[in-house]
Scaffold this motif. Sequence first.
Motif, PDB file in Angstrom:
ATOM      1  N   ALA A   1      70.116  47.199  54.392  1.00  0.00           N
ATOM      2  CA  ALA A   1      70.042  45.841  54.939  1.00  0.00           C
ATOM      3  C   ALA A   1      71.396  45.409  55.479  1.00  0.00           C
ATOM      4  O   ALA A   1      72.441  45.773  54.935  1.00  0.00           O
ATOM      5  CB  ALA A   1      69.587  44.860  53.864  1.00  0.00           C
ATOM      6  N   PHE A   2      71.348  44.612  56.551  1.00  0.00           N
ATOM      7  CA  PHE A   2      72.548  43.926  57.034  1.00  0.00           C
ATOM      8  C   PHE A   2      72.259  42.436  57.003  1.00  0.00           C
ATOM      9  O   PHE A   2      71.392  41.943  57.733  1.00  0.00           O
ATOM     10  CB  PHE A   2      72.920  44.349  58.458  1.00  0.00           C
ATOM     11  CG  PHE A   2      74.138  43.609  58.963  1.00  0.00           C
ATOM     12  CD1 PHE A   2      75.406  44.000  58.578  1.00  0.00           C
ATOM     13  CD2 PHE A   2      74.006  42.499  59.789  1.00  0.00           C
ATOM     14  CE1 PHE A   2      76.528  43.315  59.012  1.00  0.00           C
ATOM     15  CE2 PHE A   2      75.120  41.805  60.221  1.00  0.00           C
ATOM     16  CZ  PHE A   2      76.389  42.214  59.833  1.00  0.00           C
ATOM     17  N   THR A   3      72.969  41.715  56.145  1.00  0.00           N
ATOM     18  CA  THR A   3      72.675  40.298  55.923  1.00  0.00           C
ATOM     19  C   THR A   3      73.848  39.369  56.229  1.00  0.00           C
ATOM     20  O   THR A   3      73.677  38.155  56.233  1.00  0.00           O
ATOM     21  CB  THR A   3      72.249  40.078  54.459  1.00  0.00           C
ATOM     22  OG1 THR A   3      73.268  40.610  53.594  1.00  0.00           O
ATOM     23  CG2 THR A   3      70.935  40.778  54.162  1.00  0.00           C
ATOM     24  N   GLY A   4      75.033  39.903  56.439  1.00  0.00           N
ATOM     25  CA  GLY A   4      76.202  39.068  56.694  1.00  0.00           C
ATOM     26  C   GLY A   4      76.899  38.635  55.428  1.00  0.00           C
ATOM     27  O   GLY A   4      78.123  38.668  55.336  1.00  0.00           O
ATOM     28  N   THR A   5      76.146  38.175  54.427  1.00  0.00           N
ATOM     29  CA  THR A   5      76.678  37.820  53.115  1.00  0.00           C
ATOM     30  C   THR A   5      75.653  38.251  52.056  1.00  0.00           C
ATOM     31  O   THR A   5      74.529  38.619  52.373  1.00  0.00           O
ATOM     32  CB  THR A   5      76.920  36.308  52.977  1.00  0.00           C
ATOM     33  OG1 THR A   5      75.681  35.610  53.200  1.00  0.00           O
ATOM     34  CG2 THR A   5      77.955  35.804  53.975  1.00  0.00           C
ATOM     35  N   GLY A   6      76.083  38.195  50.785  1.00  0.00           N
ATOM     36  CA  GLY A   6      75.154  38.405  49.685  1.00  0.00           C
ATOM     37  C   GLY A   6      75.098  39.793  49.097  1.00  0.00           C
ATOM     38  O   GLY A   6      74.426  40.014  48.086  1.00  0.00           O
TER      39      GLY A   6
END
Length: 324
Positions: free
Chosen positions: A87-92
């Motif tokens: 996954a690529f979510t930017g944050t988290g």
Amino acid sequence: MRALICQTFDQPEALSVQTQPDPTPGPGEVVMEVRAAGVNYPDALMVMGQYQIKPPLPFIPGAEAAGVIVAVGENVRHLHVGQRAVAFTGTGAFASHLKADAGAVMPLPDGLDFEVAATLPLAYGTTMHALVDRARLQAGETLLVLGAAGGVGLAAVMIGKALGARVIAATGSDEKLQLALDHGADEGFNYASEDLRERIKALTDGKGPDVIFDPVGDRYAEPAFRSIAWGGRYLVVGFAGGEIPRLPLNLPLLKGASLVGVFWGEFAKRDPAANARNLARLSGWVLEGQVRPLVSERYTLERGPQAMRDLLERRVTGKVVITP
């Protein structure tokens, strides 16, 4: 779940590991048990409040992760519980569990391990976008990679070779240069001890490189651009060297050359289908052994701040991951 929390924009050492309730997926979302999370330069900038995106506080840093899906929300069709995914979510991502929009999650091919997969979206996705979409690098062209032993730099060396280019690696030490050569660079030099323009001139018979991949910026940008070939493409990838350089605009004119910005995150958002094609092509190269991502060190969640500090101080080669 356990997570590395940013309470205020500050140095990475201000982050702390905390326990929070496990996330629950909403419609169109999944929850992943994180096995590995890639650590990137923008993660550290975001924590310090120096990135172009400032998440609301408090937040969990970490842009990319690989793991196993443990919960699926309504209306999710292409993913299921027990599936290996990235996954690529930017944050988290710097947490034991990650909730993500299903559109930002892709199944992992068999044979691709979690640590390697966790390094692919940002560094390798950026590099694929830069060389394939922005520079349109062609087989037989010459590619100069600055910072060639770092996360995106080493990716550029390997992807450049996979695309059929002649690759010149430029690094800040002899040890880093050897690493780039070991991963496929045809030739290279240490720009900390050698004159950058003279070495580029010598290695290209005065013609200059067709494409320059620059994640470093700082004082190296102008002499590198002055060395570019006629009609060359200069890829502005980042500024790990510290200072954002200022180039005289007569240089692109005199060289008939292009300054080309690379912003993979926005590209992935605007054209997810093209991004998925790039990552699928990349995954094929990884499985075939043409591209060999280097995971040079693994950090626990508690040592996440040290991982970011090592990136900021340019002690990292290849990619590093957090294994929560």
